[in-house]
Design a protein around this motif. Structure first.
Motif, PDB file in Angstrom:
ATOM      1  N   ILE A  79       0.831  -1.207   0.000  1.00  0.00           N
ATOM      2  CA  ILE A  79       0.000   0.000   0.000  1.00  0.00           C
ATOM      3  C   ILE A  79       0.866   1.257   0.000  1.00  0.00           C
ATOM      4  O   ILE A  79       0.604   2.215  -0.737  1.00  0.00           O
ATOM      5  N   THR A  95      -4.790   2.477  -5.524  1.00  0.00           N
ATOM      6  CA  THR A  95      -5.511   2.612  -4.250  1.00  0.00           C
ATOM      7  C   THR A  95      -6.564   3.707  -4.284  1.00  0.00           C
ATOM      8  O   THR A  95      -7.264   3.901  -3.287  1.00  0.00           O
ATOM      9  N   ASN A 101      -9.519  -1.513  -3.083  1.00  0.00           N
ATOM     10  CA  ASN A 101      -9.385  -1.426  -1.628  1.00  0.00           C
ATOM     11  C   ASN A 101     -10.356  -2.359  -0.922  1.00  0.00           C
ATOM     12  O   ASN A 101     -10.017  -2.943   0.115  1.00  0.00           O
TER      13      ASN A 101
END
Length: 226
Positions: A79, A95, A101
Motif C-alpha cells: 500500500i 488505491t 481497496n
C-alpha cells in the motif's frame, strides 16, 4: 485546462487491455533482495525500516496474531509503495479505486472474524451483546453490533480511497490554478506554487500514514479475534 478532473483516476489501457495488473506488480520490483554477507546501504535501510515497523505493528497482537506478521508487512509495503508511485507525474494510483481497496479489506477482515469465531467463539459472540444490557434493548443492540461488524471492511476501504483521492484532487486543482495564474499574476502564481510543493510533501506523509493506518486496523482486528 479542459482535461477531465478525474482523468488521472481512470484505469490506463494499452491495446484495449487494462494495465492495472502490471501496475500492481510493479512495486515489488522496488524492494531488492541481496544474498551478500554484507548488505549495501539501500538494503540495510530497507531492513532497518522493516524491523522498526514490524516491532510497532506486532506489539499489539498476541502470539497467534503475530503469525500474520509476514502478511501484514507485505500489506503495508504494497500500500505504501503504491501510494507513493501515484505521486509521480503521469502515473496511476490503484488505491484510488474503491473496488481494489475493498478487495484487500474484505478478505483480511473476513479472515480475522472467521479466526475469532473458530478460536474464541464465546468471546466473539459476546461482542454482539455488551454485559448488563437491559432486556428490551437486546434485539436492537444485536442488530447495531452486527451492522457495525459488517461496516468495518467498508470503513477500511473508504478511508484509504477518500484520503488518497482527496490529496490527488487537491494537487490537480492547485497545479491547474498555478498554470493559469502564471500568465495573469506572477506573484500569486509563485504563492500557489509554494502551496503546491507543501501539499506534495504532505501527500508523501499521507501516503505512508494511510498504509500504516490500514495495516494497523487489520492488526487490531486480529488482536480482537485471536
Amino acid at each position: 485546462m479542459n482535461e477531465n478532473l478525474f482523468a488521472s483516476f481512470i484505469t490506463p489501457m494499452m491495446f484495449g487491455l487494462p494495465l492495472v495488473t502490471l501496475i500492481v506488480l510493479f512495486p515489488s520490483l522496488l524492494f531488492p533482495t541481496s544474498n551478500r554477507l554484507v548488505n549495501n546501504r539501500l538494503i540495510s535501510l530497507q531492513q532497518w525500516m522493516l524491523q522498526l515497523v514490524s516491532k510497532q505493528m506486532m506489539s499489539i497482537p498476541n502470539t497467534k496474531g503475530q503469525t500474520w506478521a509476514l502478511m501484514l508487512m507485505s500489506l503495508i509495503l504494497f500500500i505504501g509503495s503504491t501510494n507513493l508511485l501515484g505521486l509521480l507525474p503521469h502515473s496511476f494510483t490503484p488505491t484510488t479505486q474503491l473496488s481494489m481497496n475493498l478487495g484487500m479489506a474484505i478478505p483480511l477482515w473476513a479472515g480475522a472474524v472467521i479466526t475469532g469465531f473458530r478460536n474464541k467463539t464465546k468471546a466473539s459472540l459476546a461482542h454482539f451483546l455488551p454485559q448488563g444490557t437491559p432486556t428490551p434493548l437486546i434485539p436492537m443492540l444485536v442488530i447495531i453490533e452486527t451492522i457495525s461488524l459488517f461496516i468495518q471492511p467498508v470503513a477500511l476501504a473508504v478511508r484509504l480511497t477518500a484520503n488518497i483521492t482527496a490529496g490527488h484532487l487537491l494537487i490537480h486543482l492547485i497545479g491547474g490554478a498555478t498554470l493559469a495564474l502564471m500568465s495573469i499574476n506572477t506573484t500569486t502564481a509563485l504563492i500557489t506554487f509554494i502551496i503546491l510543493i507543501l501539499l506534495t510533501v504532505l501527500e508523501f506523509a499521507v501516503a505512508m500514514i494511510q498504509a500504516y493506518v490500514f495495516t494497523l486496523l487489520v492488526s487490531l482486528y486480529l488482536h480482537d479475534n485471536t
